[in-house]
Design an enzyme around this catalytic site. Structure first.
Site, mmCIF file in Angstrom:
data_model
loop_
_atom_site.group_PDB
_atom_site.id
_atom_site.type_symbol
_atom_site.label_atom_id
_atom_site.label_comp_id
_atom_site.label_asym_id
_atom_site.label_seq_id
_atom_site.Cartn_x
_atom_site.Cartn_y
_atom_site.Cartn_z
ATOM 1 N N LEU A 65 -27.835 -3.525 42.178
ATOM 2 C CA LEU A 65 -26.771 -4.495 41.911
ATOM 3 C C LEU A 65 -26.640 -4.791 40.427
ATOM 4 O O LEU A 65 -25.559 -5.121 39.947
ATOM 5 C CB LEU A 65 -27.033 -5.792 42.669
ATOM 6 N N LYS A 67 -28.832 -4.348 36.239
ATOM 7 C CA LYS A 67 -29.965 -3.935 35.430
ATOM 8 C C LYS A 67 -30.008 -4.731 34.137
ATOM 9 O O LYS A 67 -28.975 -5.114 33.594
ATOM 10 C CB LYS A 67 -29.873 -2.447 35.080
ATOM 11 N N GLY A 68 -31.225 -4.970 33.643
ATOM 12 C CA GLY A 68 -31.418 -5.575 32.341
ATOM 13 C C GLY A 68 -32.552 -4.855 31.643
ATOM 14 O O GLY A 68 -33.084 -3.854 32.142
ATOM 15 N N ALA A 69 -32.947 -5.351 30.464
ATOM 16 C CA ALA A 69 -34.006 -4.701 29.699
ATOM 17 C C ALA A 69 -35.319 -4.694 30.477
ATOM 18 O O ALA A 69 -36.083 -3.727 30.406
ATOM 19 C CB ALA A 69 -34.176 -5.413 28.367
ATOM 20 N N TYR A 70 -35.591 -5.774 31.200
ATOM 21 C CA TYR A 70 -36.858 -5.884 31.928
ATOM 22 C C TYR A 70 -36.668 -6.120 33.413
ATOM 23 O O TYR A 70 -37.622 -6.301 34.143
ATOM 24 C CB TYR A 70 -37.703 -7.030 31.345
ATOM 25 N N LYS A 71 -35.427 -6.118 33.864
ATOM 26 C CA LYS A 71 -35.162 -6.509 35.252
ATOM 27 C C LYS A 71 -34.244 -5.521 35.946
ATOM 28 O O LYS A 71 -33.351 -4.947 35.331
ATOM 29 C CB LYS A 71 -34.522 -7.906 35.292
ATOM 30 N N ASP A 180 -30.783 -24.691 31.710
ATOM 31 C CA ASP A 180 -29.906 -23.606 31.259
ATOM 32 C C ASP A 180 -28.635 -23.558 32.112
ATOM 33 O O ASP A 180 -28.212 -22.493 32.569
ATOM 34 C CB ASP A 180 -30.631 -22.262 31.310
#
Length: 560
Positions: A65, A67-71, A180
């Site tokens: 679903l 993507k990120g740098a660490y996830k 946040d």
């Protein structure tokens, strides 16, 4: 919290490509045809189970679903309940995972209709895995850009839901501070406008003042930059910025080129330039009160009680006698967690002012609605007097009187017929229910055994969950005999009356009726007219079972 990884986020930062609550179409478009305006779902490969959770309850699918740098976030299935969830994987060490215990304990305790649900968490080799609720339409910020121009009705509905979620967090002892809040961290189920707060990965229990500087600069209150600490009112400041973005469609402080410029303006008390574009006085007043210094800033409860966010009550005329001097009226608080107020009115002896004052003294209605409800009652009286017998207008427009009386007679006759029909069917339903429950238990056992066997053989999940839930089976067993009544039902009729009739007719108890009423009112469904306004796809988002929706539809429209 500084120097440690954040928990897998529900949203996205301003420039991040990672998005958690994206819709299915968005996910497929990014995986299959990223540059196409049209998405051909038929070309999407079959989803398969690629991993199971340690307790075997959750099954990760081969569908990414976001993507990120660490996830990385995958679509997954809750094999026990039969619905889709999100499988969030975040790269971290075992030691860092152990340091996140406080945040995890917070997530486990949070349960509210306007906050994304956290289901489970564990450490797996080099990553921490979170199982969370899956939202269908992405972030509030994406939705704002999709709609482009938002009307005040949408803004009011979204704002109420966000504030209800914050009120729940702040009502804990000690309060939970989100830290946040922003449109990127608020998610939408677009089919029916359901709004939920996500990204609780940096939430903290308030034990005295907090000092950690964390969040998104454009949404951070000035006191978050100080060394004097801050309270839960930082979430109120951030909500004000969210409301500003909803109204203008612009990101706060978009005139700034970097975080340093944002910091300089915030700490100097300079408000975003787009605030000048807010023209609605009530909205502008709310935003300004959210951006006040901490000791002057309003609480979430105060915001919910502002005229803009309070739903204005409506006064309905339910019935009248032949002489038009004995009336039954009802005050409906649409969009509020309140029961409607029904009262009798004698035209010869009562006045609107006296009746409303009496209801206020008895604490039946809030005093702030005194003028509005009084004027609404007087409006109804003027309308009745216009067509009253013996007046000039009444003589010329006698057909109006006949039409109103005929409609009332039909409604009363329909109510009598429903009562008789309910009594007649009660005995039959008692016999049918026992037989259907036996069938249901057999089908449930067959379904459970089949699903377990198919998963062990690594069969595609679309086949494993052919029947998505216990309720689908119940629907199949009862579909041949829907409880349908064809009488005309007034749009002004309170939703609780309709639900209780349906539950009586289908042999359901008062607890079930109250559960349905609570879910419907949670979606601002207060009258039969509100229910009739729903499109087919909106029914799926009411939080009711398939069978409950079928029973309500049958009552409204008759058997199809």
């Amino acid at each position: 919290m500084e120097g440690r990884p954040r928990l897998p986020s529900y949203g996205t930062t301003r420039n991040s490509e990672y998005q958690y609550g994206v819709s299915r179409d968005y996910a497929i478009s990014s995986l299959v045809v990223p540059n196409s305006e049209h998405i051909d779902l038929s070309k999407h490969s079959t989803e398969k189970i690629i991993e199971l959770s340690p307790n075997k309850r959750y099954a990760k699918l081969n569908c990414i679903l976001g993507k990120g740098a660490y996830k990385v976030v995958y679509k997954a299935l809750d094999r026990e309940e039969g619905y889709e969830v999100a499988w969030n994987g975040c790269q971290t060490s075992k030691a860092e995972y152990m340091e996140l215990n406080d945040e995890i304990e917070i997530l486990k305790r949070v349960r509210h209709p306007n906050i994304i649900n956290f289901h489970d968490c564990w450490y797996n080799n080099t990553e921490i895995v979170f199982i969370t609720e899956l939202m269908t339409s992405g972030t509030l910020r994406e939705y704002i850009h999709k709609l482009q121009i938002l009307n005040l009705k949408i803004i009011k509905r979204w704002s109420r839901q966000i504030l209800k979620g914050l009120l729940y967090l702040h009502s804990h002892v000690p309060p939970i501070i989100h830290r946040d809040i922003k449109c990127d961290n608020i998610f939408i189920n677009g089919a029916h406008g359901e709004v939920k707060i996500g990204d609780l990965g940096i939430a903290k229990m308030k034990k005295g003042k907090n000092y950690t500087v964390i969040g998104t600069p454009e949404f951070m209150a000035p006191e978050m930059y100080d060394e004097k600490g801050y309270s839960e009112k930082v979430d109120v400041y951030a909500f004000g910025m969210c409301l500003l973005e909803m109204v203008t469609g612009e990101y706060p402080y978009s005139e700034c080129k970097n975080a340093a410029q944002v910091y300089k303006k915030v700490t100097s008390g300079i408000k975003p330039e787009c605030l000048d574009k807010v023209t609605e006085p009530q909205v502008l007043d709310i935003i300004n009160n959210c951006l006040l210094p901490e000791n002057e800033r309003w609480s979430v409860q105060q915001l919910l009680e502002t005229p803009f966010l309070l739903a204005e009550p409506e006064v309905l005329l339910l019935s009248t006698n032949d002489q038009k001097n004995h009336l039954t009226m009802q005050v409906v608080f649409k969009g509020m967690d309140r029961l409607s107020v029904k009262f009798e009115f004698n035209v010869d002896t009562d006045t609107a002012e006296d009746v409303v004052n009496e209801m206020i003294e008895e604490q039946v209605i809030p005093e702030r609605y005194q003028q509005l409800i009084t004027s609404e009652i007087n409006r109804i009286l003027r309308e009745l007097n216009k067509y009253a017998p013996g007046t000039e207008d009444g003589k010329d427009d006698s057909h109006h009187i006949w039409k109103r009386e005929t409609a009332m007679e039909k409604e009363l006759a329909a109510a009598d017929d429903r009562a008789l029909e309910a009594e007649r069917r009660a005995f039959i339903l008692e016999q049918q229910l026992a037989e259907k429950e036996r069938k249901l238990e057999n089908e449930k056992m067959i379904f459970s055994n089949s699903a377990a066997a198919l998963v062990e053989q690594d069969i595609p999940s679309t086949q494993v969950l052919k029947k998505s839930s216990y309720n689908d089976i119940r629907e199949e067993l009862t579909a041949e005999e829907p409880y349908s009544f064809r009488e005309d039902i007034s749009n002004d009729r309170p939703i609780e009356d309709l639900v209780r009739d349906v539950c009586i007719n289908s042999n359901r108890n008062i607890d079930k009726a109250n559960e349905w009423i609570q879910r419907l009112k949670g979606q601002d469904i207060m009258t039969v007219g509100d229910l009739r306004e729903l499109h087919d796809e909106d029914w799926n988002g009411l939080g009711l079972t398939v069978l409950a929706c079928r029973l309500l539809k049958n009552t409204l429209y008759g058997k199809s």
